[in-house]
Design a protein around this motif. Structure first.
Motif, PDB file in Angstrom:
ATOM      1  N   ILE A  17      21.671   5.120  20.507  1.00 19.08           N
ATOM      2  CA  ILE A  17      20.655   4.066  20.658  1.00 19.08           C
ATOM      3  C   ILE A  17      20.149   4.149  19.075  1.00 19.08           C
ATOM      4  N   GLY A  21      20.455   1.441  16.100  1.00 15.26           N
ATOM      5  CA  GLY A  21      19.030   0.803  15.352  1.00 15.26           C
ATOM      6  C   GLY A  21      19.195   1.065  13.872  1.00 15.26           C
ATOM      7  N   ARG A  25      19.441  -3.049  12.727  1.00 17.69           N
ATOM      8  CA  ARG A  25      18.238  -3.663  12.292  1.00 17.69           C
ATOM      9  C   ARG A  25      18.170  -3.810  10.882  1.00 17.69           C
ATOM     10  N   ARG A  26      17.302  -5.049  10.467  1.00 13.98           N
ATOM     11  CA  ARG A  26      17.317  -5.179   8.871  1.00 13.98           C
ATOM     12  C   ARG A  26      15.984  -4.489   8.409  1.00 13.98           C
ATOM     13  N   ASN A  27      15.067  -4.117   9.292  1.00 15.01           N
ATOM     14  CA  ASN A  27      13.950  -3.680   8.725  1.00 15.01           C
ATOM     15  C   ASN A  27      13.971  -2.362   8.550  1.00 15.01           C
ATOM     16  N   VAL A  30      12.136   0.284  10.952  1.00 15.20           N
ATOM     17  CA  VAL A  30      12.922   0.577  12.322  1.00 15.20           C
ATOM     18  C   VAL A  30      14.206   1.395  12.240  1.00 15.20           C
ATOM     19  N   MET A  33      12.852   4.802  12.327  1.00 17.84           N
ATOM     20  CA  MET A  33      12.776   4.917  13.558  1.00 17.84           C
ATOM     21  C   MET A  33      13.990   5.393  14.177  1.00 17.84           C
ATOM     22  N   LEU A  37      14.913   8.819  16.061  1.00 20.03           N
ATOM     23  CA  LEU A  37      15.596   9.080  17.450  1.00 20.03           C
ATOM     24  C   LEU A  37      16.708   9.937  17.408  1.00 20.03           C
ATOM     25  N   VAL A  95      10.533  -5.487   2.930  1.00 20.80           N
ATOM     26  CA  VAL A  95      11.173  -4.147   3.626  1.00 20.80           C
ATOM     27  C   VAL A  95      12.409  -4.458   4.239  1.00 20.80           C
ATOM     28  N   ASP A  96      12.778  -5.502   3.949  1.00 20.07           N
ATOM     29  CA  ASP A  96      14.219  -5.865   4.624  1.00 20.07           C
ATOM     30  C   ASP A  96      15.343  -5.432   3.581  1.00 20.07           C
TER      31      ASP A  96
ATOM     32  N   SER B  17      13.828   4.471  24.208  1.00 16.74           N
ATOM     33  CA  SER B  17      14.396   4.527  22.875  1.00 16.74           C
ATOM     34  C   SER B  17      14.996   3.052  22.754  1.00 16.74           C
ATOM     35  N   ALA B  18      15.705   2.640  23.809  1.00 18.72           N
ATOM     36  CA  ALA B  18      16.262   1.360  23.962  1.00 18.72           C
ATOM     37  C   ALA B  18      15.139   0.127  23.430  1.00 18.72           C
ATOM     38  N   ILE B  21      14.427   0.029  19.610  1.00 19.84           N
ATOM     39  CA  ILE B  21      15.278  -0.643  18.881  1.00 19.84           C
ATOM     40  C   ILE B  21      15.280  -2.120  19.164  1.00 19.84           C
ATOM     41  N   ALA B  23      12.400  -4.000  20.354  1.00 15.90           N
ATOM     42  CA  ALA B  23      11.210  -4.860  20.011  1.00 15.90           C
ATOM     43  C   ALA B  23      11.110  -5.356  18.614  1.00 15.90           C
ATOM     44  N   PRO B  24      10.639  -6.750  18.506  1.00 14.60           N
ATOM     45  CA  PRO B  24      10.976  -7.491  17.380  1.00 14.60           C
ATOM     46  C   PRO B  24       9.788  -6.807  16.277  1.00 14.60           C
ATOM     47  N   PRO B  26       7.685  -4.152  14.524  1.00 17.72           N
ATOM     48  CA  PRO B  26       7.647  -2.944  14.328  1.00 17.72           C
ATOM     49  C   PRO B  26       6.606  -1.981  14.910  1.00 17.72           C
ATOM     50  N   SER B  29       7.469  -1.060  18.110  1.00 19.03           N
ATOM     51  CA  SER B  29       8.466  -0.143  18.092  1.00 19.03           C
ATOM     52  C   SER B  29       7.968   1.222  17.717  1.00 19.03           C
ATOM     53  N   ALA B  30       7.138   1.516  16.874  1.00 19.72           N
ATOM     54  CA  ALA B  30       6.343   2.702  16.627  1.00 19.72           C
ATOM     55  C   ALA B  30       5.606   3.050  17.698  1.00 19.72           C
ATOM     56  N   LEU B  33       8.116   4.498  20.250  1.00 20.81           N
ATOM     57  CA  LEU B  33       8.790   5.741  19.665  1.00 20.81           C
ATOM     58  C   LEU B  33       7.676   6.906  19.858  1.00 20.81           C
ATOM     59  N   THR B  77       5.020  -6.618   7.727  1.00 16.75           N
ATOM     60  CA  THR B  77       6.300  -6.583   8.464  1.00 16.75           C
ATOM     61  C   THR B  77       6.320  -7.759   9.487  1.00 16.75           C
ATOM     62  N   ARG B  79       6.893 -11.007   9.330  1.00 15.28           N
ATOM     63  CA  ARG B  79       7.899 -12.138   9.239  1.00 15.28           C
ATOM     64  C   ARG B  79       9.188 -11.574   9.988  1.00 15.28           C
ATOM     65  N   GLU B  81      12.982 -11.050  10.924  1.00 21.78           N
ATOM     66  CA  GLU B  81      14.066 -10.707  10.575  1.00 21.78           C
ATOM     67  C   GLU B  81      15.245 -11.846  10.235  1.00 21.78           C
TER      68      GLU B  81
END
Lengths: 105, 187
Positions: A17, A21, A25-27, A30, A33, A37, A95-96, B17-18, B21, B23-24, B26, B29-30, B33, B77, B79, B81
Motif C-alpha cells: 500500500i 502511494g 500519488r502526485r503530491n 503523500v 507518507m 508506511l 508540491v506536485d 493504510s489504504a 493513499i 484520501a484526496p 493530504p 491522509s496525515a 496515518l 495543498t 488544489r 491533483e
C-alpha cells in the motif's frame, strides 16, 4: 500464538500500500507518507521474524533491537525530507511532483 | 489473548493504510496515518514488546506525524491533483511493479512455515532492551546519535541560508535599492 507468516502477510500488505502511494500519488507529501508506511511495514516484519524460536530468556532478539534504529533513521529522514519539501515549495510554489522537474537534464 | 486482538487490529491497520493513499486531502491522509501508526503500536504490543509500542507512539505518532501535520498545513495543498501525461505513464508502471514485488514478498511470507511454539512472553521489555543497547549495541547506539545530529545541523543550515529561495522578478523590484535585504544573515 500468532503465526509468523500472518505477521509477514500484514507487513507485505502495508508495504505494498505504501509503495502504491509512492508510485501513484502526485503530491510529494503523500509520497512521503507512503515511505513512512513502508518503514512501518519493515518494522513489523523485523518484529515478526524476531519471534522465530529458539528465543533465550532475557536476551532481546536482533529483530526487536533493530526497530528503534529504524525509527531513528526514519525520524532523521522525515525531518530532512520535509525541510526539502518546504524549500522546494518556497522556490516553485508547488508540491506536485510533475511540476518539480527542474533537475531533469 | 493477544491473538484475539491481533487480527482485528491488523485489518484496521491495513484499512487505515489504504485510506492514507486514497484520501484526496493530504490533511486527512496525515490524520489517518497517525491512526495507522497507533494501530501498528498495538500490533507491537500483541507481538510481545511493550517498549517498541511506546517508542512507536512517542516517535512516530508523536514526533514525526506532528512534523508532518505542521508541514501539510503550512504548504498549500488544497488544489486538485492534476493527472498529467507523466501520471498517465506512471500509473500502469507503478501498478505493475507493485504487483510484481507484492507477489514476490507474499511468496516469501508464505514460505515461512509455522515453526516452533510461540509463547506469549515479553520478547523485548524496556529493561532488556536498555541492557542490549548499552552492551552489544553500544556503538550503533552512539552512531545513530551522530546521524540525528547531522540531520539537525543540515536542516538548520538549509533553512537559514535560503539555498532554494531565489528572488523572483517582481520581488526584486520591491526591494529598496542599496538597502540590506531583509532576513539576511547578520554576522
Amino acid at each position: 500464538m500468532i503465526p509468523i507468516p500472518h505477521v509477514l502477510f500484514v507487513s507485505v500488505l502495508v508495504f505494498i500500500i505504501g509503495m502504491l502511494g509512492v508510485f501513484l500519488r502526485r503530491n510529494i507529501l503523500v509520497v512521503f507518507m507512503g515511505i513512512e508506511l513502508m518503514f512501518n511495514a519493515a518494522n513489523l516484519a523485523f518484529v515478526g521474524l524476531g519471534r522465530i524460536p529458539p528465543v533465550e530468556a532475557g536476551i532481546v532478539p536482533d529483530g526487536f533491537s533493530i526497530v528503534p534504529f529504524v525509527m531513528a533513521v526514519a525520524a532523521a529522514e522525515a525531518a530532512v525530507g520535509l525541510a526539502l519539501v518546504v524549500a522546494l515549495y518556497r522556490a516553485s510554489g508547488s508540491v506536485d511532483i510533475d511540476v518539480l522537474r527542474s533537475m531533469k537534464g | 489473548m493477544s491473538i484475539l486482538i491481533f487480527y482485528p487490529l491488523a485489518t484496521i491497520v491495513i484499512g487505515l493504510s489504504a485510506g492514507v493513499i486514497l484520501a484526496p486531502n493530504p490533511v486527512h491522509s496525515a490524520v489517518l496515518l497517525v491512526a495507522a501508526m497507533l494501530g501498528v503500536a498495538g500490533l507491537f504490543l500483541c507481538l510481545g514488546s511493550e517498549m517498541l509500542a511506546i517508542l512507536q507512539v512517542l516517535i512516530y505518532a508523536g514526533a514525526i506525524m506532528v512534523l508532518f501535520l505542521f508541514i501539510v498545513m503550512t504548504v498549500d495543498t488544497r488544489r486538485e491533483e492534476v493527472q498529467g501525461r507523466l501520471a498517465q505513464i506512471a500509473r500502469p508502471i507503478g501498478l505493475l511493479l507493485s504487483g510484481c514485488l507484492g507477489a514476490l514478498l507474499l511468496m516469501v511470507a508464505v514460505s515461512f512455515s509455522e515453526r516452533g511454539n510461540d509463547t506469549d512472553e515479553w520478547y523485548a521489555s524496556a529493561a532488556s532492551l536498555g541492557k542490549t543497547f548499552l552492551n552489544e549495541y553500544a556503538l550503533p547506539f552512539e552512531i545513530i546519535t551522530l546521524v540525528l545530529i547531522a540531520a539537525m545541523v543540515g536542516i538548520a543550515i538549509m533553512s537559514r541560508e535560503r539555498l532554494f529561495d531565489r528572488p523572483r522578478a517582481n520581488q526584486i523590484k520591491e526591494l529598496p535599492t542599496g538597502g540590506k535585504a531583509s532576513g539576511g544573515i547578520t554576522s
